[in-house]
Scaffold this motif. Structure first.
Motif, PDB file in Angstrom:
ATOM      1  N   ALA A 174      -7.310 -10.422  12.497  1.00 13.83           N
ATOM      2  CA  ALA A 174      -6.132 -11.438  12.037  1.00 13.83           C
ATOM      3  C   ALA A 174      -5.161 -11.295  13.559  1.00 13.83           C
ATOM      4  CB  ALA A 174      -5.462 -11.194  11.138  1.00 13.83           C
ATOM      5  N   GLY A 175      -5.347 -10.444  14.365  1.00  9.53           N
ATOM      6  CA  GLY A 175      -4.524 -10.271  15.384  1.00  9.53           C
ATOM      7  C   GLY A 175      -3.386  -9.314  15.308  1.00  9.53           C
ATOM      8  N   ALA A 176      -3.079  -8.619  14.218  1.00  2.70           N
ATOM      9  CA  ALA A 176      -2.033  -7.580  14.141  1.00  2.70           C
ATOM     10  C   ALA A 176      -1.749  -6.642  15.400  1.00  2.70           C
ATOM     11  CB  ALA A 176      -2.212  -6.677  12.810  1.00  2.70           C
ATOM     12  N   THR A 177      -0.343  -6.757  15.592  1.00  2.08           N
ATOM     13  CA  THR A 177      -0.193  -5.586  16.664  1.00  2.08           C
ATOM     14  C   THR A 177      -0.457  -4.394  16.471  1.00  2.08           C
ATOM     15  OG1 THR A 177       2.160  -5.619  15.913  1.00  2.08           O
ATOM     16  CG2 THR A 177       1.830  -7.214  17.784  1.00  2.08           C
ATOM     17  N   ASP A 178      -0.274  -3.792  15.324  1.00  6.86           N
ATOM     18  CA  ASP A 178      -0.727  -2.629  14.764  1.00  6.86           C
ATOM     19  C   ASP A 178      -1.601  -2.401  13.672  1.00  6.86           C
ATOM     20  OD1 ASP A 178      -0.974   0.330  14.454  1.00  6.86           O
ATOM     21  OD2 ASP A 178       1.127   0.697  14.636  1.00  6.86           O
ATOM     22  N   PRO A 179      -2.722  -2.878  13.943  1.00  8.39           N
ATOM     23  CA  PRO A 179      -3.608  -2.893  12.490  1.00  8.39           C
ATOM     24  C   PRO A 179      -3.854  -1.751  11.724  1.00  8.39           C
ATOM     25  CG  PRO A 179      -4.969  -2.915  14.596  1.00  8.39           C
ATOM     26  CD  PRO A 179      -3.548  -3.043  14.901  1.00  8.39           C
ATOM     27  N   GLY A 180      -3.953  -0.668  12.310  1.00  5.38           N
ATOM     28  CA  GLY A 180      -3.870   0.833  11.743  1.00  5.38           C
ATOM     29  C   GLY A 180      -2.830   0.976  10.707  1.00  5.38           C
ATOM     30  N   GLN A 181      -1.436   0.625  11.027  1.00  2.00           N
ATOM     31  CA  GLN A 181      -0.059   0.646  10.307  1.00  2.00           C
ATOM     32  C   GLN A 181      -0.231  -0.346   9.288  1.00  2.00           C
ATOM     33  OE1 GLN A 181       3.383   0.512  12.324  1.00  2.00           O
ATOM     34  NE2 GLN A 181       4.474   0.290  10.552  1.00  2.00           N
ATOM     35  N   LEU A 182      -0.595  -1.567   9.354  1.00  2.00           N
ATOM     36  CA  LEU A 182      -0.793  -2.632   8.347  1.00  2.00           C
ATOM     37  C   LEU A 182      -1.894  -2.415   7.308  1.00  2.00           C
ATOM     38  CD1 LEU A 182       0.365  -5.449   7.640  1.00  2.00           C
ATOM     39  CD2 LEU A 182      -1.297  -6.704   9.030  1.00  2.00           C
ATOM     40  N   GLY A 183      -2.870  -1.716   7.853  1.00  2.00           N
ATOM     41  CA  GLY A 183      -3.814  -1.505   6.910  1.00  2.00           C
ATOM     42  C   GLY A 183      -3.399  -0.332   5.968  1.00  2.00           C
ATOM     43  N   GLU A 184      -2.618   0.840   6.461  1.00  2.00           N
ATOM     44  CA  GLU A 184      -2.117   1.857   5.621  1.00  2.00           C
ATOM     45  C   GLU A 184      -1.144   1.217   4.665  1.00  2.00           C
ATOM     46  OE1 GLU A 184      -2.771   5.152   5.241  1.00  2.00           O
ATOM     47  OE2 GLU A 184      -4.830   4.723   6.313  1.00  2.00           O
ATOM     48  N   GLN A 185      -0.494   0.381   5.090  1.00  2.00           N
ATOM     49  CA  GLN A 185       0.790  -0.130   4.349  1.00  2.00           C
ATOM     50  C   GLN A 185       0.138  -1.159   3.195  1.00  2.00           C
ATOM     51  OE1 GLN A 185       2.780  -2.330   7.377  1.00  2.00           O
ATOM     52  NE2 GLN A 185       4.210  -0.756   7.658  1.00  2.00           N
ATOM     53  N   LEU A 186      -0.847  -2.002   3.448  1.00  3.74           N
ATOM     54  CA  LEU A 186      -1.536  -2.747   2.369  1.00  3.74           C
ATOM     55  C   LEU A 186      -2.171  -1.882   1.365  1.00  3.74           C
ATOM     56  CD1 LEU A 186      -2.714  -5.847   4.520  1.00  3.74           C
ATOM     57  CD2 LEU A 186      -0.463  -5.539   3.312  1.00  3.74           C
ATOM     58  N   ALA A 187      -2.872  -0.859   1.847  1.00  3.38           N
ATOM     59  CA  ALA A 187      -3.577   0.289   1.012  1.00  3.38           C
ATOM     60  C   ALA A 187      -2.412   0.690  -0.024  1.00  3.38           C
ATOM     61  CB  ALA A 187      -4.177   1.291   1.713  1.00  3.38           C
ATOM     62  N   LEU A 188      -1.511   1.245   0.626  1.00  2.00           N
ATOM     63  CA  LEU A 188      -0.480   1.874  -0.158  1.00  2.00           C
ATOM     64  C   LEU A 188       0.280   0.867  -1.186  1.00  2.00           C
ATOM     65  CD1 LEU A 188       1.585   4.175  -0.777  1.00  2.00           C
ATOM     66  CD2 LEU A 188       3.184   3.238   1.073  1.00  2.00           C
ATOM     67  N   LEU A 189       0.434  -0.575  -0.853  1.00  2.00           N
ATOM     68  CA  LEU A 189       0.715  -1.474  -1.618  1.00  2.00           C
ATOM     69  C   LEU A 189      -0.304  -1.780  -2.869  1.00  2.00           C
ATOM     70  CD1 LEU A 189       2.408  -4.495   0.470  1.00  2.00           C
ATOM     71  CD2 LEU A 189       3.453  -3.064  -1.645  1.00  2.00           C
ATOM     72  N   ILE A 190      -1.513  -1.741  -2.558  1.00  2.44           N
ATOM     73  CA  ILE A 190      -2.404  -1.886  -3.514  1.00  2.44           C
ATOM     74  C   ILE A 190      -2.230  -0.656  -4.637  1.00  2.44           C
ATOM     75  CG2 ILE A 190      -5.006  -1.764  -4.102  1.00  2.44           C
ATOM     76  CD1 ILE A 190      -5.162  -3.508  -1.214  1.00  2.44           C
ATOM     77  N   ASP A 191      -2.390   0.356  -3.978  1.00  5.65           N
ATOM     78  CA  ASP A 191      -2.379   1.565  -4.871  1.00  5.65           C
ATOM     79  C   ASP A 191      -1.247   1.604  -5.749  1.00  5.65           C
ATOM     80  OD1 ASP A 191      -4.979   2.510  -3.912  1.00  5.65           O
ATOM     81  OD2 ASP A 191      -3.929   3.889  -2.532  1.00  5.65           O
ATOM     82  N   GLY A 192      -0.086   1.263  -5.295  1.00  9.14           N
ATOM     83  CA  GLY A 192       1.252   1.274  -5.788  1.00  9.14           C
ATOM     84  C   GLY A 192       1.238   0.176  -7.019  1.00  9.14           C
ATOM     85  N   ALA A 193       0.839  -0.935  -6.635  1.00 10.51           N
ATOM     86  CA  ALA A 193       0.584  -1.966  -7.675  1.00 10.51           C
ATOM     87  C   ALA A 193      -0.215  -1.581  -8.753  1.00 10.51           C
ATOM     88  CB  ALA A 193       0.106  -3.514  -7.164  1.00 10.51           C
ATOM     89  N   SER A 194      -1.491  -0.864  -8.568  1.00  9.17           N
ATOM     90  CA  SER A 194      -2.276  -0.728  -9.582  1.00  9.17           C
ATOM     91  C   SER A 194      -1.604   0.474 -10.474  1.00  9.17           C
ATOM     92  CB  SER A 194      -3.459   0.040  -8.989  1.00  9.17           C
ATOM     93  OG  SER A 194      -4.354   0.379 -10.015  1.00  9.17           O
TER      94      SER A 194
END
Length: 191
Positions: free
Chosen positions: A142-162
């Motif tokens: 998608a062109g993220a400037t820091d894809p690793g950080q965004l991936g971790e943030q989104l993974a954390l959000l998914i786990d938190g929402a679960s």
């Protein structure tokens, strides 16, 4: 047929006992948890004797590890493989969980087992690492400037929402999706 060839209900055992045990574990572990599910209950639900269960699994720990190893929620891979969505849309689609979605079995197992060396804990770590990597890979597309950080943030959000959905007994993924949209918009430069 001798008595030893019959299962606990007097029916012939035959093939499929391992799959019945795993099927029963999926249902019982999800509904009442790993620790609250005993081998007697699993055997009764799978219609196998304890002897048969222990022929297939050395113990409950091995069964729990196999349960997680085989648990492959097609939802996440289905999201990442969708060609009809842009990478940004795939990132957001990861938050489109049905209200009936139970607590992630990997989170549930890790919380219940309390043992980071348990084979099931390793499967949980591997799965969670793989999801974050897939999110990061999609963020890179998608062109993220820091894809690793965004991936971790989104993974954390998914786990938190679960976890929050389970604790509050109400859907939390829509709120997580709104937060994800802000994170994604901030991480992906506009053209």
């Amino acid at each position: 047929m001798t008595e030893l060839e019959k299962g606990p209900t007097g029916r012939r055992r035959g093939r499929g006992a391992r799959e019945r045990i795993l099927g029963a574990s999926q249902q019982l572990f999800r509904d009442q948890g790993i620790n609250r599910t005993g081998m007697d209950q699993l055997c009764a639900a799978a219609q196998v004797s304890k002897r048969t269960a222990y022929q297939h699994f050395a113990g409950k720990d091995e069964l729990v590890a196999e349960y997680l190893r085989r648990f492959d929620p097609g939802f996440m891979s289905g999201v990442f493989d969708r060609a009809d969505l842009t990478p940004r849309e795939r990132l957001l689609a990861a938050f489109e969980m049905p209200a009936s979605t139970p607590l992630c079995p990997y989170l549930a197992a890790a919380v219940e087992l309390h043992d980071p060396q348990h084979p099931a804990s390793q499967y949980a770590r591997d799965y969670k690492t793989a999801i974050a990597a897939r999110l990061a890979e999609t963020a890179r597309e998608a062109g993220a400037t820091d894809p690793g950080q965004l991936g971790e943030q989104l993974a954390l959000l998914i786990d938190g929402a679960s976890a929050r959905t389970r604790v509050l007994d109400r859907e939390s993924f829509s709120t997580a999706a709104a937060i994800a949209a802000v994170l994604i918009d901030n991480a992906i430069p506009t053209a």
